[in-house]
Design a protein around this motif. Structure first.
Motif, PDB file in Angstrom:
ATOM      1  N   PHE A 174       0.825  -1.212   0.000  1.00  0.00           N
ATOM      2  CA  PHE A 174       0.000   0.000   0.000  1.00  0.00           C
ATOM      3  C   PHE A 174       0.862   1.266   0.000  1.00  0.00           C
ATOM      4  CE2 PHE A 174      -2.485  -3.420   1.782  1.00  0.00           C
ATOM      5  CZ  PHE A 174      -3.713  -3.282   1.152  1.00  0.00           C
ATOM      6  N   VAL A 175       2.156   1.098  -0.204  1.00  0.00           N
ATOM      7  CA  VAL A 175       3.083   2.231  -0.279  1.00  0.00           C
ATOM      8  C   VAL A 175       3.476   2.440  -1.740  1.00  0.00           C
ATOM      9  CG1 VAL A 175       5.379   3.069   0.368  1.00  0.00           C
ATOM     10  CG2 VAL A 175       3.979   1.834   2.046  1.00  0.00           C
ATOM     11  N   ASP A 176       3.515   3.690  -2.151  1.00  0.00           N
ATOM     12  CA  ASP A 176       3.884   4.019  -3.520  1.00  0.00           C
ATOM     13  C   ASP A 176       5.411   3.998  -3.642  1.00  0.00           C
ATOM     14  OD1 ASP A 176       4.145   4.881  -6.065  1.00  0.00           O
ATOM     15  OD2 ASP A 176       2.918   6.684  -5.850  1.00  0.00           O
ATOM     16  N   ASP A 177       5.954   2.850  -4.013  1.00  0.00           N
ATOM     17  CA  ASP A 177       7.407   2.713  -4.127  1.00  0.00           C
ATOM     18  C   ASP A 177       7.982   3.634  -5.194  1.00  0.00           C
ATOM     19  OD1 ASP A 177       7.712   0.868  -2.118  1.00  0.00           O
ATOM     20  OD2 ASP A 177       7.402  -0.852  -3.428  1.00  0.00           O
ATOM     21  N   GLN A 178       7.241   3.883  -6.238  1.00  0.00           N
ATOM     22  CA  GLN A 178       7.741   4.730  -7.317  1.00  0.00           C
ATOM     23  C   GLN A 178       7.985   6.151  -6.823  1.00  0.00           C
ATOM     24  OE1 GLN A 178       8.709   3.736 -10.410  1.00  0.00           O
ATOM     25  NE2 GLN A 178       9.542   5.811 -10.495  1.00  0.00           N
ATOM     26  N   ALA A 179       7.077   6.636  -5.955  1.00  0.00           N
ATOM     27  CA  ALA A 179       7.259   7.984  -5.411  1.00  0.00           C
ATOM     28  C   ALA A 179       8.536   8.053  -4.569  1.00  0.00           C
ATOM     29  CB  ALA A 179       6.049   8.386  -4.567  1.00  0.00           C
ATOM     30  N   ILE A 180       8.782   7.003  -3.794  1.00  0.00           N
ATOM     31  CA  ILE A 180      10.005   6.964  -2.993  1.00  0.00           C
ATOM     32  C   ILE A 180      11.225   6.885  -3.889  1.00  0.00           C
ATOM     33  CG2 ILE A 180      11.265   5.644  -1.255  1.00  0.00           C
ATOM     34  CD1 ILE A 180       8.594   4.733  -0.142  1.00  0.00           C
ATOM     35  N   GLU A 181      11.149   6.062  -4.931  1.00  0.00           N
ATOM     36  CA  GLU A 181      12.266   5.939  -5.866  1.00  0.00           C
ATOM     37  C   GLU A 181      12.539   7.274  -6.555  1.00  0.00           C
ATOM     38  OE1 GLU A 181      15.432   4.067  -7.494  1.00  0.00           O
ATOM     39  OE2 GLU A 181      14.040   3.250  -6.005  1.00  0.00           O
ATOM     40  N   ASP A 182      11.493   8.020  -6.856  1.00  0.00           N
ATOM     41  CA  ASP A 182      11.669   9.345  -7.464  1.00  0.00           C
ATOM     42  C   ASP A 182      12.424  10.281  -6.529  1.00  0.00           C
ATOM     43  OD1 ASP A 182      10.343   8.467  -9.687  1.00  0.00           O
ATOM     44  OD2 ASP A 182       8.404   9.354  -9.138  1.00  0.00           O
ATOM     45  N   ILE A 183      12.112  10.194  -5.241  1.00  0.00           N
ATOM     46  CA  ILE A 183      12.813  11.028  -4.270  1.00  0.00           C
ATOM     47  C   ILE A 183      14.296  10.654  -4.232  1.00  0.00           C
ATOM     48  CG2 ILE A 183      13.013  11.593  -1.816  1.00  0.00           C
ATOM     49  CD1 ILE A 183      10.002  11.235  -1.586  1.00  0.00           C
ATOM     50  N   PHE A 184      14.574   9.342  -4.212  1.00  0.00           N
ATOM     51  CA  PHE A 184      15.965   8.892  -4.199  1.00  0.00           C
ATOM     52  C   PHE A 184      16.701   9.355  -5.454  1.00  0.00           C
ATOM     53  CE2 PHE A 184      15.113   5.003  -1.280  1.00  0.00           C
ATOM     54  CZ  PHE A 184      14.991   5.861  -0.205  1.00  0.00           C
ATOM     55  N   GLU A 185      16.044   9.280  -6.595  1.00  0.00           N
ATOM     56  CA  GLU A 185      16.669   9.724  -7.838  1.00  0.00           C
ATOM     57  C   GLU A 185      16.945  11.223  -7.815  1.00  0.00           C
ATOM     58  OE1 GLU A 185      14.264   8.501 -11.093  1.00  0.00           O
ATOM     59  OE2 GLU A 185      14.704   6.351 -10.853  1.00  0.00           O
ATOM     60  N   CYS A 186      16.007  11.994  -7.259  1.00  0.00           N
ATOM     61  CA  CYS A 186      16.222  13.441  -7.139  1.00  0.00           C
ATOM     62  C   CYS A 186      17.421  13.736  -6.246  1.00  0.00           C
ATOM     63  CB  CYS A 186      14.974  14.119  -6.583  1.00  0.00           C
ATOM     64  SG  CYS A 186      13.593  14.214  -7.738  1.00  0.00           S
ATOM     65  N   MET A 187      17.542  12.994  -5.144  1.00  0.00           N
ATOM     66  CA  MET A 187      18.675  13.191  -4.245  1.00  0.00           C
ATOM     67  C   MET A 187      19.995  12.861  -4.944  1.00  0.00           C
ATOM     68  SD  MET A 187      17.019  11.546  -0.789  1.00  0.00           S
ATOM     69  CE  MET A 187      18.424  11.864   0.262  1.00  0.00           C
ATOM     70  N   GLU A 188      20.021  11.766  -5.669  1.00  0.00           N
ATOM     71  CA  GLU A 188      21.242  11.394  -6.379  1.00  0.00           C
ATOM     72  C   GLU A 188      21.566  12.400  -7.473  1.00  0.00           C
ATOM     73  OE1 GLU A 188      24.652   9.502  -7.093  1.00  0.00           O
ATOM     74  OE2 GLU A 188      23.242   9.098  -5.449  1.00  0.00           O
ATOM     75  N   GLN A 353      18.176  22.630  -1.214  1.00  0.00           N
ATOM     76  CA  GLN A 353      17.289  21.655  -1.848  1.00  0.00           C
ATOM     77  C   GLN A 353      17.606  20.237  -1.387  1.00  0.00           C
ATOM     78  OE1 GLN A 353      14.731  22.499  -3.670  1.00  0.00           O
ATOM     79  NE2 GLN A 353      14.067  20.402  -4.053  1.00  0.00           N
ATOM     80  N   MET A 354      18.892  19.922  -1.259  1.00  0.00           N
ATOM     81  CA  MET A 354      19.292  18.590  -0.806  1.00  0.00           C
ATOM     82  C   MET A 354      18.808  18.328   0.622  1.00  0.00           C
ATOM     83  SD  MET A 354      23.113  18.801  -2.454  1.00  0.00           S
ATOM     84  CE  MET A 354      23.821  17.390  -1.638  1.00  0.00           C
ATOM     85  N   GLN A 355      18.880  19.366   1.464  1.00  0.00           N
ATOM     86  CA  GLN A 355      18.415  19.202   2.844  1.00  0.00           C
ATOM     87  C   GLN A 355      16.914  18.963   2.877  1.00  0.00           C
ATOM     88  OE1 GLN A 355      20.488  18.927   5.272  1.00  0.00           O
ATOM     89  NE2 GLN A 355      18.930  18.656   6.852  1.00  0.00           N
ATOM     90  N   ARG A 356      16.211  19.599   1.959  1.00  0.00           N
ATOM     91  CA  ARG A 356      14.758  19.366   1.894  1.00  0.00           C
ATOM     92  C   ARG A 356      14.459  17.911   1.556  1.00  0.00           C
ATOM     93  NH1 ARG A 356      13.105  24.702  -1.690  1.00  0.00           N
ATOM     94  NH2 ARG A 356      13.442  26.274  -0.039  1.00  0.00           N
ATOM     95  N   HIS A 357      15.240  17.354   0.643  1.00  0.00           N
ATOM     96  CA  HIS A 357      15.028  15.948   0.284  1.00  0.00           C
ATOM     97  C   HIS A 357      15.281  15.036   1.482  1.00  0.00           C
ATOM     98  CE1 HIS A 357      14.262  16.801  -3.835  1.00  0.00           C
ATOM     99  NE2 HIS A 357      15.493  17.149  -4.155  1.00  0.00           N
ATOM    100  N   VAL A 358      16.338  15.340   2.244  1.00  0.00           N
ATOM    101  CA  VAL A 358      16.629  14.523   3.424  1.00  0.00           C
ATOM    102  C   VAL A 358      15.491  14.630   4.432  1.00  0.00           C
ATOM    103  CG1 VAL A 358      18.179  14.272   5.400  1.00  0.00           C
ATOM    104  CG2 VAL A 358      19.126  14.642   3.127  1.00  0.00           C
ATOM    105  N   LEU A 359      14.970  15.856   4.623  1.00  0.00           N
ATOM    106  CA  LEU A 359      13.843  16.035   5.543  1.00  0.00           C
ATOM    107  C   LEU A 359      12.611  15.284   5.044  1.00  0.00           C
ATOM    108  CD1 LEU A 359      14.207  19.831   6.434  1.00  0.00           C
ATOM    109  CD2 LEU A 359      14.772  17.854   7.862  1.00  0.00           C
ATOM    110  N   THR A 360      12.442  15.247   3.709  1.00  0.00           N
ATOM    111  CA  THR A 360      11.317  14.490   3.148  1.00  0.00           C
ATOM    112  C   THR A 360      11.448  13.007   3.465  1.00  0.00           C
ATOM    113  OG1 THR A 360      11.072  16.083   1.333  1.00  0.00           O
ATOM    114  CG2 THR A 360      10.108  13.896   1.019  1.00  0.00           C
ATOM    115  N   VAL A 361      12.673  12.483   3.313  1.00  0.00           N
ATOM    116  CA  VAL A 361      12.902  11.069   3.634  1.00  0.00           C
ATOM    117  C   VAL A 361      12.665  10.817   5.122  1.00  0.00           C
ATOM    118  CG1 VAL A 361      14.656   9.256   3.733  1.00  0.00           C
ATOM    119  CG2 VAL A 361      14.519  10.747   1.735  1.00  0.00           C
TER     120      VAL A 361
END
Length: 482
Positions: A174-188, A353-361
Motif C-alpha cells: 500500500f506504499v507508492d514505491d515509485q514515489a520513494i524511488e523518485d525522491i531517491f533519484e532526485c537526491m542522487e 534543496q538537498m536538505q529538503r530531500h533529506v527532511l522528506t525522507v
C-alpha cells in the motif's frame, strides 16, 4: 769634480730611458685614472640597479605570498564544501537506511484480505489494488443483502477461509514505491550536480601552487655581491701606489736631466755617481711592472663592477618577464576567486534543496512508523470490536430465548383461560381476549446494516499486542462493562 768631455753618450742614453719610462708611467696612470672615474660611475649604477632588483624581487615575493594565501583560501573553501557534501551524504545514507528498514518491516507485516479497501484514500500513497481485486473485495465484504430477521441478528455470516498467507498483501503493497524511488533519484541527481559544480575548482589550488613555484624558480638568484666600498677602496689604494711610482719616475727623470745639463756644463761624474745612475735606471722596468700590476688591479675592479652591473641589468630584464607573468597570474586568480564565489553560491542553493530531500525522507520514515503503529492498533481495535460484537450478540440471543419462552408460556395460559371461561362469555364482550401474545423481533436500529468485521488470525493479534503493550491505551476498552 774633474773636467770631462762636453758630451757623454751614456748619460744621454740614461736620460732617454728615464724619459721613456716616465711617459709610459704617465700613460699607465692616465689609463688607471680613466678606469677609476668610470668605475665610480659604474659603482653608482650598480648600487641603483641592485636596489631596483631587490625592490622588485621583494615585491614579487610578497605577491607570491598573497597568491599562496589565495590558493590556500580556495582549498580551504573547497574542503569546507566537500565536508558539507560528505556530511549530507552521510545523513542521506542514515535516513535512507532507516527508511529501508521501516519499509522492510512493512513488507513483513501481512494484511488480511478482508482489510483491503476500494478507496484510494485509505492508503498513505493510494491503494495499488487492481480493478478485479477491488471488485472481488467489494463482493466479499458487501453485506447489504442480509435480512433483518432475528436469526440473522444472531447468525452472522462468516467470511470464506483465508487464502495462503504467502499470497496475502503486506503493508508495503500500500506504499507508492515509485514515489520513494523518485525522491531517491532526485537526491542522487542533486548530489551529482553538486559534484559537477565542485569539479570546476578541482585543480585551482594545484595550478596556483605550480605557477607560484614556477615564478619563484624563475626569479634571479640573489647572490650577495662584493662590497662596492671595498672595491672602490682597493682601487684607490692601487692608484695611491701608482702615484708614488709615478713620482719616483718623475724624480729620476729630473735627476737624469740635471746630470745631463751638468755634464754639458763640463762637469765630470765619478765612477760611484755613474753606478748610482745606472742602478736607478735599471730599476725603471720594475717600477713600470708595478704600475702595470696596479693598472691590472684597477682594471680587474672595473671589470668586476661592470660584471655586477651587467648581471643586474640581466636580472632587471628577467624580472620584467616575471612581472608580466605575475600580472597574468593576478588575472587568473581574479577569475578563480569569482568562479569560487559562484561555486559557493550555487552549492548553497543546492544544499538547501538537498536538505529538503533529506527532511522528506525523514518525514516519510516517521510517517511509515506511524502507519505501522496505527495498523497494529487497528488490529487490536478490530479484535476489541469483535469482542464487543460477540458480547452484544450473546445479549441479543439471551433476550430472544427469554422472550420466546415467555411468549410460549403466555400463549398456553391464554388458551387455557379461553377454554375454561370463553364458552361462558358473550362473543361480543372484550373481543381482544382471544388474541395471542405479541411476538418480538430484535433487529439493527433504523435500517442499519449489521456490522461485519474482518477475520484476523490470533497470532497476528498477539503479535500486535506485544508491540504496543508498552504504549498507554488511547481509549477505554468498551467490553469491560460486559
Amino acid at each position: 769634480m774633474s773636467v770631462a768631455p762636453a758630451s757623454d753618450p751614456h748619460i744621454v742614453s740614461l736620460v732617454l730611458q728615464s724619459k721613456k719610462a716616465l711617459q709610459e708611467g704617465e700613460q699607465i696612470c692616465s689609463n688607471a685614472n680613466e678606469l677609476s672615474a668610470t668605475s665610480t660611475q659604474t659603482s653608482i649604477d650598480v648600487l641603483i640597479l641592485d636596489a631596483k632588483v631587490k625592490w622588485i624581487t621583494d615585491n614579487v615575493l610578497e605577491q607570491l605570498k598573497l597568491a599562496a594565501f589565495v590558493a590556500k583560501n580556495i582549498e580551504e573553501k573547497r574542503t569546507k564544501l566537500n565536508k558539507q557534501v560528505q556530511d549530507w551524504d552521510n545523513l542521506r545514507t542514515e535516513q535512507t537506511d532507516a527508511l529501508d528498514k521501516i519499509l522492510n518491516e512493512l513488507g513483513s507485516q501481512r494484511v488480511p484480505p478482508d482489510f483491503h479497501q476500494t478507496s484510494t484514500a485509505s492508503s498513505i500513497f493510494g491503494s495499488q489494488d487492481s480493478e478485479d481485486e477491488q471488485q472481488n473485495d467489494k463482493q466479499s465484504n458487501g453485506l447489504s443483502t442480509l435480512s433483518r430477521s432475528p436469526s440473522d441478528t444472531i447468525q452472522v455470516p462468516r467470511p470464506k477461509p483465508q487464502a495462503d498467507l504467502k499470497n496475502w498483501k503486506t503493508l508495503r503493497d500500500f506504499v507508492d514505491d515509485q514515489a520513494i524511488e523518485d525522491i531517491f533519484e532526485c537526491m542522487e541527481e542533486e548530489h551529482t550536480i553538486v559534484e559537477d559544480i565542485l569539479s570546476r575548482t578541482d585543480e585551482y589550488s594545484e595550478k596556483l601552487t605550480t605557477a607560484i613555484h614556477s615564478i619563484r624558480e624563475y626569479l634571479p638568484e640573489m647572490i650577495p655581491p662584493p662590497s662596492i666600498e671595498q672595491l672602490i677602496t682597493s682601487q684607490d689604494s692601487a692608484q695611491i701606489g701608482m702615484a708614488g711610482h709615478l713620482e719616483s719616475l718623475a724624480a729620476h727623470y729630473d735627476q737624469m736631466c740635471n746630470a745631463l745639463r751638468e755634464r754639458e756644463a763640463g762637469d765630470v761624474f765619478g765612477e760611484d755617481d755613474l753606478q748610482d745612475m745606472n742602478r736607478d735606471t735599471e730599476e725603471l722596468p720594475s717600477i713600470l711592472s708595478e704600475l702595470e700590476e696596479n693598472l691590472r688591479s684597477v682594471t680587474a675592479t672595473y671589470d668586476q663592477l661592470c660584471q655586477i652591473r651587467d648581471t643586474n641589468q640581466e636580472h632587471i630584464k628577467r624580472l620584467s618577464n616575471v612581472l608580466d607573468e605575475l600580472d597574468e597570474l593576478g588575472d587568473i586568480m581574479t577569475e578563480m576567486l569569482q568562479t569560487q564565489e559562484t561555486v559557493e553560491s550555487e552549492c548553497e542553493q543546492r544544499f538547501t534543496q538537498m536538505q529538503r530531500h533529506v527532511l522528506t525522507v525523514e518525514d516519510l520514515q516517521q510517517q511509515f512508523i506511524s502507519y505501522q503503529t496505527a495498523f497494529r492498533k487497528l488490529i487490536l481495535e478490530i479484535a476489541r470490536r469483535r469482542v464487543y460484537k460477540e458480547a452484544a450478540e450473546n445479549i441479543v440471543r439471551g433476550m430472544m430465548d427469554q422472550l420466546t419462552a415467555m411468549t410460549e408460556e403466555e400463549r398456553r395460559v391464554r388458551e387455557h383461560f379461553n377454554q375454561e371461561q370463553g364458552a361462558h362469555l358473550p362473543e361480543d364482550l372484550c373481543l381482544c381476549i382471544s388474541n395471542y401474545p405479541t411476538k418480538w423481533d430484535i433487529s439493527p436500529w433504523a435500517g442499519e446494516v449489521l456490522e461485519s468485521l474482518p477475520d484476523i488470525p490470533t497470532d497476528m493479534v498477539t503479535e500486535a499486542r506485544n508491540h504496543v503493550r508498552t504504549e498507554p491505551p488511547s481509549v477505554v476498552n468498551g467490553t469491560e462493562s460486559l
